[in-house]
Scaffold this motif. Structure first.
Motif, mmCIF file in Angstrom:
data_model
loop_
_atom_site.group_PDB
_atom_site.id
_atom_site.type_symbol
_atom_site.label_atom_id
_atom_site.label_comp_id
_atom_site.label_asym_id
_atom_site.label_seq_id
_atom_site.Cartn_x
_atom_site.Cartn_y
_atom_site.Cartn_z
ATOM 1 N N UNK A 212 -78.169 23.805 -8.347
ATOM 2 C CA UNK A 212 -77.593 22.485 -8.559
ATOM 3 C C UNK A 212 -78.503 21.381 -8.058
ATOM 4 N N UNK A 230 -72.353 29.118 -6.548
ATOM 5 C CA UNK A 230 -71.505 30.034 -5.801
ATOM 6 C C UNK A 230 -72.185 30.594 -4.562
ATOM 7 N N UNK A 231 -73.501 30.732 -4.627
ATOM 8 C CA UNK A 231 -74.103 31.535 -3.567
ATOM 9 C C UNK A 231 -74.781 30.716 -2.481
ATOM 10 N N UNK A 252 -67.156 26.430 0.468
ATOM 11 C CA UNK A 252 -66.084 27.260 -0.071
ATOM 12 C C UNK A 252 -66.055 27.205 -1.595
ATOM 13 N N UNK A 253 -66.477 26.080 -2.154
ATOM 14 C CA UNK A 253 -66.642 26.026 -3.598
ATOM 15 C C UNK A 253 -68.127 25.751 -3.817
ATOM 16 N N UNK A 254 -68.481 25.004 -4.897
ATOM 17 C CA UNK A 254 -69.897 24.808 -5.161
ATOM 18 C C UNK A 254 -70.583 23.977 -4.085
ATOM 19 N N UNK A 256 -73.049 21.193 -3.835
ATOM 20 C CA UNK A 256 -73.503 20.255 -4.851
ATOM 21 C C UNK A 256 -74.867 19.664 -4.511
ATOM 22 N N UNK A 273 -68.181 20.681 -3.310
ATOM 23 C CA UNK A 273 -66.981 20.289 -4.037
ATOM 24 C C UNK A 273 -65.714 20.754 -3.324
ATOM 25 N N UNK A 274 -65.860 21.392 -2.160
ATOM 26 C CA UNK A 274 -64.676 21.717 -1.365
ATOM 27 C C UNK A 274 -64.334 20.577 -0.417
ATOM 28 N N UNK A 275 -64.853 19.378 -0.704
ATOM 29 C CA UNK A 275 -64.568 18.177 0.069
ATOM 30 C C UNK A 275 -65.044 18.284 1.511
ATOM 31 N N UNK A 311 -64.968 17.478 7.412
ATOM 32 C CA UNK A 311 -64.050 17.777 6.316
ATOM 33 C C UNK A 311 -63.066 16.636 6.070
ATOM 34 N N UNK A 315 -61.859 14.119 -1.597
ATOM 35 C CA UNK A 315 -62.285 14.644 -2.885
ATOM 36 C C UNK A 315 -63.680 15.252 -2.728
ATOM 37 N N UNK A 316 -64.167 15.843 -3.804
ATOM 38 C CA UNK A 316 -65.483 16.459 -3.776
ATOM 39 C C UNK A 316 -66.537 15.446 -3.326
ATOM 40 N N UNK A 318 -70.282 14.320 -3.628
ATOM 41 C CA UNK A 318 -71.441 14.519 -4.490
ATOM 42 C C UNK A 318 -72.697 13.867 -3.923
ATOM 43 N N UNK B 536 -65.129 38.219 0.443
ATOM 44 C CA UNK B 536 -65.681 36.982 -0.103
ATOM 45 C C UNK B 536 -66.635 37.284 -1.243
ATOM 46 N N UNK B 540 -66.384 36.039 -4.945
ATOM 47 C CA UNK B 540 -67.514 35.320 -5.530
ATOM 48 C C UNK B 540 -67.980 35.953 -6.821
ATOM 49 N N UNK B 543 -65.460 35.138 -9.520
ATOM 50 C CA UNK B 543 -65.445 33.746 -9.966
ATOM 51 C C UNK B 543 -66.724 33.402 -10.698
ATOM 52 N N UNK B 544 -67.815 34.014 -10.283
ATOM 53 C CA UNK B 544 -69.077 33.712 -10.936
ATOM 54 C C UNK B 544 -69.003 34.021 -12.423
ATOM 55 N N UNK B 643 -53.816 15.350 1.475
ATOM 56 C CA UNK B 643 -54.827 16.294 1.005
ATOM 57 C C UNK B 643 -54.238 17.709 0.955
ATOM 58 N N UNK B 647 -58.675 25.428 -0.199
ATOM 59 C CA UNK B 647 -59.492 26.573 0.201
ATOM 60 C C UNK B 647 -58.977 27.155 1.505
ATOM 61 N N UNK B 664 -60.407 28.928 -7.175
ATOM 62 C CA UNK B 664 -61.832 28.590 -7.291
ATOM 63 C C UNK B 664 -62.181 28.264 -8.735
ATOM 64 N N UNK B 667 -60.813 24.944 -9.791
ATOM 65 C CA UNK B 667 -61.626 23.883 -9.194
ATOM 66 C C UNK B 667 -62.917 23.719 -9.985
ATOM 67 N N UNK B 671 -64.428 20.516 -11.982
ATOM 68 C CA UNK B 671 -65.760 19.950 -11.814
ATOM 69 C C UNK B 671 -66.485 19.855 -13.148
ATOM 70 N N UNK B 674 -65.283 16.881 -15.011
ATOM 71 C CA UNK B 674 -65.785 15.627 -14.476
ATOM 72 C C UNK B 674 -67.179 15.290 -14.970
#
Lengths: 351, 752
Positions: A212, A230-231, A252-254, A256, A273-275, A311, A315-316, A318, B536, B540, B543-544, B643, B647, B664, B667, B671, B674
């Motif tokens: 990303x 993801x990784x 926890x998510x992407x 960015x 993106x997990x804020x 945290x 929102x996400x 960026x 995890x 992952x 979800x990937x 909020x 997660x 996930x 979410x 994204x 967006x």
């Protein structure tokens, strides 16, 4: 691990994605940020941290014709910056100049120095050389890499050279090596490509998909950091592009965005993106002496690389930017348009 | 509109669109009767509808529009007609082109085949002539060959006769040179002939050779029972005798007698030493040291044998047995030679042996476990479903627990034995076992990591798994590893700890400052973190895959020029399919969690937000009424909402894992949305897809409120990124969803 909320907030009117440190401003710690609204009138905010360091002041508020997808401040002139914008259907990029303010706020007209019009595809980003004065500029769209020569006084930008990365590569961003004016990294769908600007040829690549964001380590040559969906986060040594030197778990998510600290070469900031915004301390094995033994003895001192996790976002996130004037300060921007400036000083003194 | 000067590739694309819409199954589905139902919503697209009424359309147009608009409409239509015309022409032209080229090809093929036939005939002719010639050669040579064969047979016979006549002389020669093996071979070779003709023609020969054989047998017997001969020659003699059909039973009995005698001699030997050296002090220093060396040599040999033995898979009783034999020997020798310090010496040697035994036991255990795990792997690769993840989990669980219990039992046998040697070694063994378990679990953790393929920095020194390592572990195995780690942490370790505490406490041979070697707490910690990591990793990996799907979905189409939604997009099916696969895997491995309705028991802040009346009301309403007012509502609801914790920590339950995957993915969906800009139809498509997803997704997750929130978020984000956000009318939305449901029902009628 939860960072105490020492952050100073500032609200934009609309959603926003990008924030940039005004590096050329040596007297103040300031940031530039632009909104992303499809239907409303978009704005560019020039924000300054007050001398006491406890307040964010709006130094300038300018209207921008379209929604802003990328924004970068010129590293040698604080009044110049670039944006990538979208009209909904088409993309464009332009270089802007902030008009002289003379202390008033109500001068909302930005001066357009020039537009980078040679693009046909979706423009992704505009890059300035981060380490000083350079009359070159790079812009990247989905398929092509452009090198511009920019003359601010004459207000012209000319395409010096351009090269296509290939139809299927789908470039999505890039970074300019602060140690080498002729090296640039571009992220594509399946790999990160490294280009030599003199020959406009690919020199190297890291074969890794889903990247990303990318950032060169400004203190150490050959070292760069990538963020993946993801990784997590990977730290690479360009001389060994097969295997990363280090992996950080990311978000926890992407994940960015990633940014290396301008002074502390081990400090890495990431936004997800997990804020949350995470602050990492890479292990010192990112040195040139990286070899197998550093891997072997690592299990014995497996310290958690996560220094702090902020945290307090709705929102996400960026946009993140370190201040180059006060390198222990960073600004973060979440999608809902909230700018938060935090200092990492208390964490550093502990170390 | 500027249809006239569209670039060519745009035209081609348009053509493709036209074609695809022509071939699509039910074009009237999307806008069935808009013209008749509402006179307001007449758009250009309605011309494409099947129930289009041109007169009505004209009337409407004339009534509603002024001259200027009519003119403009005229120009537009003219342009479009022109456009369609060119499209049509191009299609016809292309079809014609292809037809011509096809005809050409067929013609060419035809001419080629005509030439071939004559060639084939020629070929056949030639082959026939070759065959007839070869037959000729064959017959002409036949006679001679017969003759040659006959001569050969006679010669063989003669040679055999010669051999028989020579036999007695040859045997005599063998006796002289003691080459009994050759003699036996010759004799047995000639045996069948003697049996057939021995009474007639070869009588003399037979008698002579039998005499010779009697001598040989006697000699062999003598050899067998003489002690001076080496064991090898004696064995050879026995084999030869057996070949000669000598009565083995009596031979064996005699041999055993002899062996027992010699064994007694051996034991006496040590006593002999004592007898011979009634007072060892009498012996000279040199002799003594020689004796000591000798006895130590004996002990080392013994232990070397044990080491060899340990390398094979043996149980503790066998080891004990062997140790006991050695120890008695050592004690015997010690009585005679206490200077040799044989007990100490053998103690050291025993230490090494026991250590080795412990090490090999543990490595074997590790191997067993990895075997039971990799079996899934291989089987899955071969596409065999019957070896399910569940059985793999059960097998590996059993391998871990049963294996370690067996190991402990083994060691306990060793410890509880009252053999003096082992009593002295007890603390050491206890330490070894504890240490062994500690190392074993460390190694097991590393091995798991390697299997999961998640960490490429694991050092390569675990040679024994390199063969089984695969670049990409498949997701199911990772899940098995996760659950196995939990099992080890929660069940296996406490049991082992208990067992160790019961019978292996009080080692301390290596000093108390290090504390006990086996630290269950640490191992538990390792496996807890490993389990979480694997879980995890699993989430992952799952979800990937879905992310990739979503990415393709969102980056491929041009959303700004999206067409009006006709049906639920098929990515929804793929998405649900992936979720189902995940659910299937998870169901095999993880326990079912308590189905919690988080809306009522979540923590403070989020609770209030979720149960706000607006939301409740909205949820209780039927889905058909929802769409229109939804946008406003979700905006409002968001304002009142705090909020939401999206997660949360993943737990080891089916629902938790699936929910996390869904969260996930949604979410990610948000994204991706967006990053795009939509036109009205694009937005409506998203709205439709999400609306369709709502029911099936909510069926499989535990936290419906969060899913609702995320789905709403996707729609809100799409509307924010939309140039003209007008949602689909609820009836249309409902009809499209019903159509999709009906279609799915048709496709798999078995499942209700």
């Amino acid at each position: 691990m939860q960072g105490t909320s020492s952050g100073i907030g500032y609200g934009l009117k609309y959603q926003a994605r990008c924030i940039s440190d005004v590096k050329a401003d040596t007297d103040h710690t300031s940031f530039l940020t632009g909104t992303l609204s499809l239907k409303e009138e978009n704005e560019v905010h020039l924000i300054r941290l007050s001398s006491g360091g406890n307040e964010l002041i709006c130094e300038g508020l300018f209207s921008h014709p379209n929604e802003i997808w990328d924004l970068a401040s010129c590293p040698f002139d604080q009044r110049i910056f670039s944006t990538v914008y979208s009209t909904g259907e088409a993309y464009g990029a332009a270089i802007w100049q902030i008009p002289e303010l003379y202390g008033e706020l109500n001068s909302p007209q930005l001066e357009r120095i020039t537009s980078l019009d040679a693009h046909v595809g979706k423009i992704k980003c505009v890059l300035w050389w981060p380490s000083g004065r350079n009359d070159k500029l790079i812009s990247i769209d989905e398929e092509t890499l452009f090198l511009w020569s920019l003359d601010c006084s004459k207000k012209v930008a000319q395409v010096q050279s351009q090269e296509s990365a290939g139809m299927l590569h789908n470039l999505s961003g890039g970074a300019w090596d602060p140690h080498d004016m002729n090296a640039v990294a571009a992220i594509s769908e399946s790999a990160t490509q490294f280009w030599d600007l003199r020959t406009m040829k690919k020199t190297n690549s890291i074969e890794r998909a889903h990247i990303r964001n990318i950032d060169y380590n400004p203190k150490k040559k050959h070292i760069l950091v990538t963020a993946e969906d993801e990784s997590g986060i990977h730290i690479w040594d360009l001389r060994k592009p097969k295997v990363p030197i280090q992996e950080l778990p990311g978000h926890a998510h992407w994940t960015w965005a990633v940014k290396c600290n301008p002074e502390q070469d081990r400090l890495i900031l990431s936004a997800g993106t997990d804020s949350t915004v995470n602050l990492w301390l890479a292990s010192p094995s990112t040195s040139d002496e990286f070899t197998a033994e550093s891997l072997l003895d690592s299990p014995t001192r497996r310290i958690d690389p996560l220094l702090s996790s902020y945290s307090d976002y709705e929102d996400s996130v960026y946009g993140i930017a370190w201040s180059s004037r006060e390198p222990w300060i960073f600004a973060s921007l979440s999608y809902d348009g909230r700018v938060v400036v935090e200092t990492v000083k208390p964490l550093l003194s502990k170390k | 509109m500027g249809v006239d000067d569209v670039p060519l590739d745009d035209k081609a694309k348009r053509m493709r669109d036209l074609l695809s819409s022509f071939y699509s199954p039910d074009p009237s589905m999307s806008s069935p009767d808009t013209t008749s139902s509402s006179s307001k919503r007449t758009t250009l697209d309605d011309i494409n509808s099947s129930s289009f009424d041109p007169d009505q359309y004209m009337n409407l147009l004339v009534q509603k529009s002024n001259l200027e608009r009519l003119l403009q409409r005229h120009v537009e239509m003219a342009a479009e007609i022109k456009n369609l015309d060119t499209d049509l022409q191009m299609l016809v032209y292309e079809n014609y082109n292809k037809f011509i080229s096809a005809t050409d090809t067929i013609k060419r093929m035809n001419s080629n085949i005509v030439g071939m036939e004559s060639n084939m005939e020629q070929l056949l002719e030639k082959i026939m002539s070759v065959q007839s010639r070869s037959d000729g050669v064959n017959t002409s040579l036949f006679e001679k060959r017969e003759h040659v064969e006959k001569l050969h047979r006679t010669r063989n016979l003669l040679r055999k006769v010669q051999f028989i006549y020579d036999l007695p002389a040859r045997l005599g020669k063998c006796i002289k040179s003691e080459a009994y093996a050759d003699a036996v071979r010759f004799y047995t070779g000639a045996m069948p002939i003697f049996k057939a003709y021995g009474d007639s023609s070869f009588q003399d020969c037979k008698r002579a050779s039998e005499e010779a054989m009697a001598i040989i047998i006697k000699n062999l017997e003598g050899k067998l029972f003489s002690d001076s001969e080496s064991i090898q020659t004696r064995a050879e003699a026995a084999v030869l005798l057996k070949k000669l059909d000598f009565p083995m039973e009596s031979l064996k009995a005699r041999l055993l007698d002899k062996l027992a005698q010699s064994l007694a001699d051996l034991q006496l030997n040590t006593e002999e030493i004592s007898n011979a050296s009634v007072d060892p002090k009498d012996l000279s220093q040199e002799e003594k040291s020689q004796l000591i060396k000798l006895s130590q040599g004996v002990v080392t040999k013994h232990f070397e044998a044990i080491e060899e033995y340990v390398k094979k898979r043996i149980c503790s009783t066998e080891l004990l047995h062997v140790l006991r034999i050695i120890w008695t020997d050592v004690l015997l020798m010690d009585e005679v030679l206490d200077e040799a310090a044989l007990p100490n010496y053998s103690l050291e040697a025993a230490k090494v042996a026991v250590k080795q035994y412990v090490a090999s036991t543990f490595s074997r255990l590790l191997h067993d476990i990895s075997d039971s795990l990799t079996r899934v792997h291989v089987k899955q690769k071969e596409g065999m479903r019957e070896y399910s993840l569940q059985t793999a989990l059960e097998a590996s669980k059993k391998a871990v627990l049963q294996g370690s219990m067996d190991v402990l039992l083994d060691f306990r046998q060793i410890i509880e034995d009252n053999l003096e040697l082992l009593v002295q070694l007890k603390p050491l063994i206890i330490d070894l076992v504890q240490e062994g378990f500690q190392d074993f679990f460390g190694a097991l953790d590393d091995h798991f990591l390697l299997l999961s393929g998640g960490n490429n920095s694991v050092s390569q020194d675990q040679g024994f798994v390199e063969g089984t390592q695969v670049d990409k572990a498949f997701a199911g195995l990772v899940l098995v590893l996760a659950q196995l780690s939990v099992f080890i942490e929660q069940t296996a370790i406490p049991k082992i700890t208990e067992e160790i505490a019961a019978s292996f406490s009080g080692g301390g041979a290596r000093g108390y400052e290090h504390g006990p070697a086996f630290v269950p707490g640490e191992i538990c910690r390792i496996f807890r973190s490993a389990g979480e990591k694997f879980l995890h990793l699993y989430v992952n990996m799952r979800t990937q895959r879905i992310s990739l799907l979503l990415k393709k979905r969102f980056t491929t189409p041009n959303w700004v020029k999206h067409k009006e939604p006709r049906e639920v997009h098929m990515f929804v099916d793929l998405f649900l399919q992936e979720l189902e696969a995940t659910g299937c895997e998870v169901k095999q491995i993880l326990p079912e969690g308590l189905r919690r309705h988080r809306r009522n028991d979540s923590n403070g802040s989020t609770n209030s937000s979720r149960s706000n009346p607006l939301r409740e009301e909205k949820l209780s309403r039927s889905s058909t009424q929802r769409a229109r007012s939804q946008l406003l509502e979700t905006h409002l609801a968001k304002l009142f909402k705090q909020k939401i914790e999206i997660f949360t920590k993943v737990e080891y339950t089916q629902e938790s894992v699936v929910t996390t995957v869904v969260k996930l993915c949604l979410k990610s969906l948000q994204e991706f949305v967006r990053l795009q800009t939509f036109n009205r139809s694009g937005f409506q498509q998203i709205q439709l897809d999400i609306q369709f997803l709502r029911t099936p997704v909510k069926e499989i997750v535990e936290d419906q409120a969060v899913i609702d929130f995320l789905l709403d978020e996707v729609i809100v984000n799409a509307s924010e990124r939309c140039l003209d956000p007008i949602p689909l009318e609820p009836p249309i939305l409902d009809r499209l969803i019903q159509a999709k449901l009906a279609k799915t029902r048709d496709q798999n009628p078995v499942t209700p």
